[in-house]
Design a protein around this motif. Structure first.
Motif, mmCIF file in Angstrom:
data_model
loop_
_atom_site.group_PDB
_atom_site.id
_atom_site.type_symbol
_atom_site.label_atom_id
_atom_site.label_comp_id
_atom_site.label_asym_id
_atom_site.label_seq_id
_atom_site.Cartn_x
_atom_site.Cartn_y
_atom_site.Cartn_z
ATOM 1 N N GLN A 85 -5.700 -0.343 -15.396
ATOM 2 C CA GLN A 85 -6.065 -0.842 -17.073
ATOM 3 C C GLN A 85 -4.778 -1.313 -17.293
ATOM 4 O OE1 GLN A 85 -8.867 2.311 -18.253
ATOM 5 N NE2 GLN A 85 -10.344 0.554 -18.358
ATOM 6 N N SER A 86 -5.046 -2.675 -17.526
ATOM 7 C CA SER A 86 -3.561 -2.968 -17.774
ATOM 8 C C SER A 86 -3.877 -3.471 -20.463
ATOM 9 C CB SER A 86 -2.787 -4.676 -17.612
ATOM 10 O OG SER A 86 -3.854 -5.641 -18.009
ATOM 11 N N PHE A 87 -3.073 -2.967 -20.470
ATOM 12 C CA PHE A 87 -2.973 -2.560 -22.652
ATOM 13 C C PHE A 87 -1.939 -3.974 -22.434
ATOM 14 C CE2 PHE A 87 -4.515 1.165 -21.249
ATOM 15 C CZ PHE A 87 -5.387 0.854 -21.781
ATOM 16 N N PRO A 88 -2.247 -5.242 -23.653
ATOM 17 C CA PRO A 88 -1.729 -5.550 -24.398
ATOM 18 C C PRO A 88 0.170 -4.662 -24.667
ATOM 19 C CG PRO A 88 -3.012 -5.084 -26.017
ATOM 20 C CD PRO A 88 -3.487 -4.525 -24.708
ATOM 21 N N PRO A 89 0.970 -5.582 -24.694
ATOM 22 C CA PRO A 89 1.308 -6.964 -24.406
ATOM 23 C C PRO A 89 0.849 -6.931 -22.715
ATOM 24 C CG PRO A 89 2.939 -6.043 -24.971
ATOM 25 C CD PRO A 89 1.822 -5.194 -25.785
ATOM 26 N N GLN A 90 0.560 -7.566 -21.991
ATOM 27 C CA GLN A 90 0.357 -7.705 -20.640
ATOM 28 C C GLN A 90 1.572 -8.295 -20.174
ATOM 29 O OE1 GLN A 90 -3.340 -8.626 -20.138
ATOM 30 N NE2 GLN A 90 -3.180 -9.753 -18.418
ATOM 31 N N ASP A 91 2.017 -7.650 -19.217
ATOM 32 C CA ASP A 91 3.071 -7.795 -18.397
ATOM 33 C C ASP A 91 2.256 -8.789 -17.109
ATOM 34 O OD1 ASP A 91 5.014 -8.513 -16.486
ATOM 35 O OD2 ASP A 91 6.039 -6.166 -17.170
ATOM 36 N N ASP A 92 2.434 -9.907 -16.930
ATOM 37 C CA ASP A 92 2.117 -10.226 -16.313
ATOM 38 C C ASP A 92 2.675 -10.227 -14.369
ATOM 39 O OD1 ASP A 92 -0.125 -11.896 -18.062
ATOM 40 O OD2 ASP A 92 1.228 -13.483 -18.563
ATOM 41 N N GLN A 93 3.799 -10.087 -14.709
ATOM 42 C CA GLN A 93 4.473 -10.466 -13.278
ATOM 43 C C GLN A 93 3.814 -8.844 -12.927
ATOM 44 O OE1 GLN A 93 8.275 -10.816 -14.009
ATOM 45 N NE2 GLN A 93 8.524 -11.033 -11.209
ATOM 46 N N THR A 94 3.641 -8.153 -13.604
ATOM 47 C CA THR A 94 3.620 -6.789 -12.527
ATOM 48 C C THR A 94 2.132 -6.581 -12.336
ATOM 49 O OG1 THR A 94 5.115 -5.588 -14.346
ATOM 50 C CG2 THR A 94 3.230 -4.348 -13.011
ATOM 51 N N ILE A 95 1.651 -7.454 -13.341
ATOM 52 C CA ILE A 95 -0.122 -7.722 -12.937
ATOM 53 C C ILE A 95 -0.245 -8.404 -11.577
ATOM 54 C CG2 ILE A 95 -2.302 -8.288 -13.724
ATOM 55 C CD1 ILE A 95 -1.187 -7.789 -16.394
ATOM 56 N N GLU A 96 0.034 -8.939 -11.587
ATOM 57 C CA GLU A 96 0.036 -10.250 -10.983
ATOM 58 C C GLU A 96 0.340 -9.675 -9.503
ATOM 59 O OE1 GLU A 96 2.146 -14.710 -11.084
ATOM 60 O OE2 GLU A 96 1.493 -14.350 -8.081
ATOM 61 N N LYS A 97 1.588 -8.532 -9.589
ATOM 62 C CA LYS A 97 1.991 -7.531 -7.563
ATOM 63 C C LYS A 97 0.585 -6.753 -7.854
ATOM 64 C CE LYS A 97 7.315 -6.739 -8.071
ATOM 65 N NZ LYS A 97 7.654 -6.535 -8.739
ATOM 66 N N LEU A 98 0.377 -6.064 -8.748
ATOM 67 C CA LEU A 98 -0.721 -5.552 -8.180
ATOM 68 C C LEU A 98 -1.503 -6.427 -7.620
ATOM 69 C CD1 LEU A 98 -0.225 -3.423 -12.115
ATOM 70 C CD2 LEU A 98 -0.150 -2.467 -9.968
ATOM 71 N N ILE A 99 -2.383 -7.154 -8.114
ATOM 72 C CA ILE A 99 -3.562 -7.451 -8.093
ATOM 73 C C ILE A 99 -4.017 -8.397 -6.472
ATOM 74 C CG2 ILE A 99 -5.159 -9.884 -8.212
ATOM 75 C CD1 ILE A 99 -4.550 -9.775 -11.215
ATOM 76 N N ASN A 100 -2.844 -9.175 -6.509
ATOM 77 C CA ASN A 100 -1.964 -9.065 -5.080
ATOM 78 C C ASN A 100 -2.230 -7.596 -3.700
ATOM 79 O OD1 ASN A 100 -1.529 -12.054 -5.579
ATOM 80 N ND2 ASN A 100 0.466 -11.367 -5.649
ATOM 81 N N ARG A 101 -1.616 -6.816 -4.052
ATOM 82 C CA ARG A 101 -1.455 -5.113 -2.867
ATOM 83 C C ARG A 101 -2.730 -4.630 -3.333
ATOM 84 N NH1 ARG A 101 3.197 -3.205 -5.874
ATOM 85 N NH2 ARG A 101 4.868 -4.241 -4.914
ATOM 86 N N ILE A 102 -3.950 -5.191 -4.384
ATOM 87 C CA ILE A 102 -4.972 -5.052 -4.332
ATOM 88 C C ILE A 102 -5.958 -5.256 -3.146
ATOM 89 C CG2 ILE A 102 -7.669 -4.792 -5.723
ATOM 90 C CD1 ILE A 102 -5.748 -3.593 -7.945
ATOM 91 N N ASN A 103 -5.447 -6.522 -3.332
ATOM 92 C CA ASN A 103 -6.488 -7.695 -2.300
ATOM 93 C C ASN A 103 -6.116 -7.520 -1.140
ATOM 94 O OD1 ASN A 103 -7.519 -8.909 -4.317
ATOM 95 N ND2 ASN A 103 -6.344 -11.001 -4.960
ATOM 96 N N ALA A 104 -5.192 -7.275 -0.795
ATOM 97 C CA ALA A 104 -4.338 -6.343 0.060
ATOM 98 C C ALA A 104 -4.739 -5.668 0.595
ATOM 99 C CB ALA A 104 -3.116 -7.095 0.242
ATOM 100 N N LEU A 105 -5.081 -4.211 0.641
ATOM 101 C CA LEU A 105 -5.732 -3.112 0.621
ATOM 102 C C LEU A 105 -6.750 -3.134 2.081
ATOM 103 C CD1 LEU A 105 -3.912 -0.208 -1.029
ATOM 104 C CD2 LEU A 105 -5.898 -0.080 -2.467
ATOM 105 N N PRO A 106 -6.707 -2.351 3.038
ATOM 106 C CA PRO A 106 -7.637 -1.880 3.305
ATOM 107 C C PRO A 106 -8.161 -0.548 2.809
ATOM 108 C CG PRO A 106 -5.407 -1.021 3.815
ATOM 109 C CD PRO A 106 -4.882 -1.199 2.940
ATOM 110 N N ALA A 107 -10.004 -0.921 3.496
ATOM 111 C CA ALA A 107 -10.576 -0.460 2.788
ATOM 112 C C ALA A 107 -10.509 1.009 2.582
ATOM 113 C CB ALA A 107 -12.294 -0.461 3.665
ATOM 114 N N ILE A 108 -10.597 1.551 1.188
ATOM 115 C CA ILE A 108 -10.453 2.658 0.618
ATOM 116 C C ILE A 108 -10.908 3.792 1.607
ATOM 117 C CG2 ILE A 108 -10.753 4.922 -1.303
ATOM 118 C CD1 ILE A 108 -10.778 2.122 -3.014
ATOM 119 N N THR A 109 -12.140 3.833 2.378
ATOM 120 C CA THR A 109 -12.878 4.927 3.229
ATOM 121 C C THR A 109 -11.958 4.474 4.046
ATOM 122 O OG1 THR A 109 -14.038 2.439 3.886
ATOM 123 C CG2 THR A 109 -14.951 4.309 2.008
ATOM 124 N N ASP A 110 -11.502 3.210 4.893
ATOM 125 C CA ASP A 110 -10.046 4.175 6.220
ATOM 126 C C ASP A 110 -9.185 4.037 5.439
ATOM 127 O OD1 ASP A 110 -12.001 2.283 7.172
ATOM 128 O OD2 ASP A 110 -11.041 -0.236 6.751
#
Ligand SMILES: [Zn+2]
Length: 295
Positions: free
Chosen positions: A178-203
């Motif tokens: 979860q992110s809270f204000p003031p939002q750190d856009d750069q960090t959030i972008e990094k997190l989103i990219n990594r989550i999207n690239a993450l293998p399935a949690i079950t794997d």
């Protein structure tokens, strides 16, 4: 591995995260309710989601999350306390659908037409209730949608349950960021990219990854601090005493009717499937209590 959850906070950004492994508690739910694989996966995801939400509460607070829909499961409910006790059930434990793209069809089982409700007992007079329409029925996306839209906290959620060929739970777990204000856009972008690239949690969990490892994979170079580690267990708050209280609240006539018609009483807890029996003499004792003058 024992079920547990970790809670962290980013050091230089307004981001907090939770990750957990919930394999044992989901397996216990499966065993108690006799769920079939698709129902196991759906209930397991909802139990894990509740555990994550529960970890954001304060002492003695509780959260209930529930899906009510026209899908085959009709209803999936899980409740978690702030100290890691989780319980839950589905209305239709025997639901089992053909796999979809090699995965258990959780969204098909939950269905898309219905509501996702979050009820928080914060110890106030009235519980807090938030309701949204079911978003995808995949559970993680519904929870992220609810948190972002209803609670206005931008959130990313991942949940996974792997059911073994014999029907038992191989692994279960998840994360919430979860992110809270003031939002750190750069960090959030990094997190989103990594989550999207993450293998399935079950794997990841089947490879032996722990909750801390899930966080490390997602945060990588983003510095964070571990705030807490807490155990998670399947635990229900029902008891024979509570059944007696419920019978007492029905009143003398109803209890007498149970003695007359059934010679006793049997109650089953929806949440954990535990059965409670009260004999005739135990019911008679309840009647005495009802007749006793109140002090
Ligand atoms: Zn129970």
């Amino acid at each position: 591995m024992k079920d547990y959850l970790v809670r962290i906070i980013a050091k230089d950004a307004n981001v907090r995260a939770l990750a957990c492994v919930s394999t044992s508690l989901v397996e216990e739910a499966r065993r108690r309710h006799g769920t079939m694989p698709t129902a196991t996966a759906a209930l397991g995801r909802v139990l894990t989601a509740a555990a994550l939400m529960g970890a954001l509460l304060k002492t003695r607070q509780r959260v209930v999350i529930r899906f009510d829909s026209e899908g085959p499961l009709r209803k999936v409910i899980a409740e978690a306390t702030s100290n890691g006790e989780v319980r839950g059930y589905t209305a239709e434990p025997l639901v089992n659908l053909p796999s979809k793209n090699g995965k258990l069809d959780v969204s098909g089982a939950i269905g898309r037409s219905g509501t996702f409700t979050v009820i928080k007992d914060l110890g106030l007079k009235e519980p807090y209730t938030g309701v949204v329409k079911i978003y995808t029925g995949e559970v993680a996306e519904d929870m992220a949608y609810y948190l972002t839209e209803s609670e206005q906290i931008p959130s990313a959620v991942g949940l996974g349950v792997y059911v073994e060929p014999d029907g038992s739970v191989g692994v279960a777990g998840g994360f919430l960021i979860q992110s809270f204000p003031p939002q750190d856009d750069q960090t959030i972008e990094k997190l989103i990219n990594r989550i999207n690239a993450l293998p399935a949690i079950t794997d990841l969990l089947r490879q032996g990854k722990k909750p801390e490892d899930l966080i490390s994979l997602i945060f990588a170079d983003i510095p964070f601090e571990l705030l807490e580690r807490r155990d998670l267990t399947f635990k229900c708050s029902c008891s024979k005493e509570r059944v007696e209280q419920a019978l007492l609240s029905l009143g003398k006539e109803e209890v007498e009717k149970l003695i007359r018609e059934q010679g006793g009483a049997e109650a089953k807890c929806e949440f954990c499937h535990e059965r409670y029996y009260l004999t005739k003499s135990e019911l008679e004792q309840l009647i005495e209590e009802l007749e006793a003058p109140r002090h």
